[in-house]
Write a protein that holds these residues in place. Structure first.
Motif, PDB file in Angstrom:
ATOM      1  N   UNK A 146      33.094  41.444  34.546  1.00  0.00           N
ATOM      2  CA  UNK A 146      33.578  41.387  33.262  1.00  0.00           C
ATOM      3  C   UNK A 146      34.091  42.950  32.783  1.00  0.00           C
ATOM      4  N   UNK A 147      35.173  42.927  32.353  1.00  0.00           N
ATOM      5  CA  UNK A 147      35.951  44.293  32.166  1.00  0.00           C
ATOM      6  C   UNK A 147      35.948  44.420  30.406  1.00  0.00           C
ATOM      7  N   UNK A 148      35.072  45.342  29.999  1.00  0.00           N
ATOM      8  CA  UNK A 148      35.179  45.467  28.583  1.00  0.00           C
ATOM      9  C   UNK A 148      36.052  46.799  28.163  1.00  0.00           C
ATOM     10  N   UNK A 149      37.381  46.693  27.619  1.00  0.00           N
ATOM     11  CA  UNK A 149      38.276  47.703  27.327  1.00  0.00           C
ATOM     12  C   UNK A 149      38.307  47.984  25.867  1.00  0.00           C
ATOM     13  N   UNK A 150      38.274  49.265  25.582  1.00  0.00           N
ATOM     14  CA  UNK A 150      38.543  49.775  24.212  1.00  0.00           C
ATOM     15  C   UNK A 150      39.825  50.317  24.194  1.00  0.00           C
ATOM     16  N   UNK A 151      40.783  49.504  23.465  1.00  0.00           N
ATOM     17  CA  UNK A 151      42.422  49.962  23.433  1.00  0.00           C
ATOM     18  C   UNK A 151      42.372  51.066  22.531  1.00  0.00           C
ATOM     19  N   UNK A 152      43.103  52.208  23.194  1.00  0.00           N
ATOM     20  CA  UNK A 152      43.375  53.430  22.468  1.00  0.00           C
ATOM     21  C   UNK A 152      44.029  53.254  21.052  1.00  0.00           C
ATOM     22  N   UNK A 173      44.725  42.081  34.061  1.00  0.00           N
ATOM     23  CA  UNK A 173      43.391  41.895  34.723  1.00  0.00           C
ATOM     24  C   UNK A 173      42.760  40.686  34.674  1.00  0.00           C
ATOM     25  N   UNK A 174      43.140  39.915  33.550  1.00  0.00           N
ATOM     26  CA  UNK A 174      42.134  38.662  33.467  1.00  0.00           C
ATOM     27  C   UNK A 174      42.631  37.661  34.631  1.00  0.00           C
ATOM     28  N   UNK A 175      43.641  37.963  35.127  1.00  0.00           N
ATOM     29  CA  UNK A 175      44.317  36.942  36.319  1.00  0.00           C
ATOM     30  C   UNK A 175      43.863  37.512  37.736  1.00  0.00           C
ATOM     31  N   UNK A 176      43.068  38.378  37.829  1.00  0.00           N
ATOM     32  CA  UNK A 176      42.419  38.907  39.089  1.00  0.00           C
ATOM     33  C   UNK A 176      41.360  37.917  39.473  1.00  0.00           C
ATOM     34  N   UNK A 177      41.334  37.907  40.640  1.00  0.00           N
ATOM     35  CA  UNK A 177      40.147  37.148  41.209  1.00  0.00           C
ATOM     36  C   UNK A 177      38.946  37.647  40.557  1.00  0.00           C
ATOM     37  N   UNK A 178      37.936  36.709  40.090  1.00  0.00           N
ATOM     38  CA  UNK A 178      36.734  36.943  39.447  1.00  0.00           C
ATOM     39  C   UNK A 178      36.608  37.890  38.622  1.00  0.00           C
ATOM     40  N   UNK A 179      37.947  38.044  37.873  1.00  0.00           N
ATOM     41  CA  UNK A 179      37.718  39.022  36.904  1.00  0.00           C
ATOM     42  C   UNK A 179      37.912  38.461  35.208  1.00  0.00           C
ATOM     43  N   UNK A 180      36.939  38.721  34.393  1.00  0.00           N
ATOM     44  CA  UNK A 180      37.409  38.376  32.996  1.00  0.00           C
ATOM     45  C   UNK A 180      37.487  39.589  32.139  1.00  0.00           C
ATOM     46  N   UNK A 181      38.549  39.921  31.380  1.00  0.00           N
ATOM     47  CA  UNK A 181      38.790  41.211  30.670  1.00  0.00           C
ATOM     48  C   UNK A 181      38.766  40.705  29.186  1.00  0.00           C
ATOM     49  N   UNK A 182      38.106  41.622  28.438  1.00  0.00           N
ATOM     50  CA  UNK A 182      37.932  41.570  26.940  1.00  0.00           C
ATOM     51  C   UNK A 182      38.406  42.954  26.297  1.00  0.00           C
ATOM     52  N   UNK A 183      38.870  42.792  25.133  1.00  0.00           N
ATOM     53  CA  UNK A 183      39.028  43.888  24.060  1.00  0.00           C
ATOM     54  C   UNK A 183      37.711  44.143  23.453  1.00  0.00           C
ATOM     55  N   UNK A 184      37.444  45.360  23.292  1.00  0.00           N
ATOM     56  CA  UNK A 184      36.438  46.037  22.374  1.00  0.00           C
ATOM     57  C   UNK A 184      36.774  46.832  21.325  1.00  0.00           C
TER      58      UNK A 184
END
Length: 477
Positions: free
Chosen positions: A413-419, A447-458
């Motif tokens: 899981x990738x949690x990203x804070x957009x600048x 990022x969300x299309x990468x294998x085993x990866x789910x990306x979210x915005x925070x």
């Protein structure tokens, strides 16, 4: 003690009269000069004695209405000051709340009324993010009646407020502006056998223990049935927390605070399931890494304390006053590694002092985030889940990190804070904000299309919705 400009003006005036006495050879000018000097010295002596008396008798206490709260839950914080005797000099009390405390009402600074010995300051505040915050110590500013001298007395009493993680009302975690309930899912393995999670019933087979017989179903169905349980699994979690970010003006627009909050929630979730967890905190120069993934209660407490520290990690370098040599956590870790093979009496005596730390700081060269993933994730098995909590300032590095983590872990899981969503508001630049958010969304989708990866915005929910709504409105005009 600090001498004010007015004090130096008095001395300057005394010197001026002394110069006049020399120029005009008139000793009468020495009288006012001597009088001013004597008055200044006497005033300083009296002020020192008075402040010494205040310092010795000052009593300060901090109390809070609730020591443990949730984010954005208001509390009343009170600072009580008592002096053994009244003073005629100006005295100002400062409660000294942490920078992350958001003021609602009341005051944190007030003058002690003349002739009074007690003062109580009550302020209603809240903290927007999880953490452990210290109120105080209070400071008391004292000056003399003529404004010649000032000094500050610091008390020792403090009050601690622990803010347990809970989703703030304006915290958005989602994708493309849509709020998501993020979870790593249930912990069942899908296999049946001895366990704690009910998974249904089946017919009795020879060898099944009598304790698993479902007597009610057996009586109802006229056959022997046993309870089936799903085997629960342990799901280790490695958290990569990136603390790199430009300075923020307030906690509400500090992306690191949002990331830290996500980290505390993940550790709390791991503790509730008994999952081993480790934390890797990255800054511009090094990484503070857990020595191992652990489900021990002390591991959860140590990680919570690390995440509950609102400010950036302080420089822990220490200098030996006798040698002037600086010692870092990295030096300590290297020394401990070397001493593991040292069988001498000296090594045996020194090794215990370098063991038992919960984390180790290691310097990182190149891209800190991807180097941390490459260094530490490869040490774990393929069943370790990974959470990456970071910003989008280093997109190439983040992409490489997520891709690598997806190769090493079955769930990332990738949690990203957009600048763009943490900058100061600029109504005139709404088109640019929406364009930049759209560019971020395209990156998040990659990022969300990468294998085993789910990306979210925070991000702050209100800011995100404003950017999306205004951007769509401008596009339709």
């Amino acid at each position: 003690m600090h001498r004010t400009e007015r004090y130096w003006s008095v001395l300057g005036l005394a010197v001026f009269f002394g110069v006049l006495a020399v120029i005009f050879t008139n000793p009468e000018f020495l009288l006012p000069a001597a009088a001013l000097l004597a008055w200044a010295l006497a005033s300083e002596l009296v002020f020192r004695q008075r402040t010494q008396r205040i310092s010795e008798t000052l009593q300060v206490s901090h109390t809070v209405s609730q020591p443990t709260v949730r984010p954005e839950q208001p509390i009343d914080a009170t600072t009580a000051v008592h002096l053994s005797e009244s003073v005629n000099t100006p005295v100002t009390v400062h409660s000294n709340y942490p920078a992350h405390a958001i003021h609602i009402s009341g005051t944190s600074e007030q003058d002690l009324p003349a002739g009074s010995t007690d003062l109580t300051l009550t302020t209603e505040v809240y903290f927007p993010f999880a953490g452990k915050y210290t109120i105080g110590p209070a400071t008391v500013s004292v000056s003399d009646a003529y404004g010649l001298f000032e000094t500050t007395i610091t008390s020792t009493d403090t009050a601690t407020v622990t803010v347990d993680p809970d989703e703030p009302t304006d915290l958005h975690v989602g994708q493309a502006g849509e709020q998501f309930a993020v979870t790593f899912g249930e912990h069942g393995s899908g296999n049946t056998g001895p366990g704690m999670v009910p998974a249904g019933m089946r017919a009795y087979t020879p060898g099944d223990p009598a304790s698993r017989i479902n007597w009610k179903a057996t009586a109802r169905l006229d056959d022997v049935y046993v309870r089936e349980f799903e085997i629960e699994t342990v799901r280790p979690l490695a958290i990569l927390l990136d603390t790199r970010a430009p300075p923020a003006t307030t906690p509400e627009n500090d992306p690191v605070e949002y990331r830290r909050h996500i980290g505390t929630a993940l550790v709390a979730d791991a503790a509730s399931h008994g999952d081993p967890v480790g934390l890797y905190t990255i800054d511009n120069h090094d990484v503070e890494a857990s020595q191992r993934l652990s489900a021990a209660p002390e591991q959860y407490l140590k990680l919570r304390d690390r995440l509950y520290t609102p400010s950036q990690r302080e420089d822990t370098d220490e200098t030996d006053p006798t040698t002037g040599v600086r010692t870092t956590p990295l030096d300590i870790g290297v020394a401990a590694d070397r001493l593991r093979t040292d069988e001498s009496a000296f090594g045996a005596q020194l090794t215990p002092f370098l063991r038992g730390t919960a984390s180790q700081t290691r310097q990182i060269e190149g891209d800190p985030l991807v180097q941390t993933a490459r260094t530490y994730l490869k040490r774990h098995g393929q069943d370790v889940r990974v959470a990456i909590i970071t910003g989008d300032q280093h997109r190439a590095e983040l992409y490489d990190t997520a891709k690598l983590a997806g190769q090493l872990s079955p769930e990332v899981l990738v949690f990203i804070t957009p600048a763009v969503l943490f900058e100061a508001d600029d109504i005139t630049a709404i088109d640019d904000l929406y364009s930049r958010y759209a560019a971020f969304e395209r990156f998040r989708t990659r990022l969300d299309r990468l294998d085993n990866v789910t990306a979210f915005e925070v991000a702050p929910g209100a800011k995100l919705q404003a950017v999306i709504t205004d951007g769509v409105t401008h596009a339709q005009q």
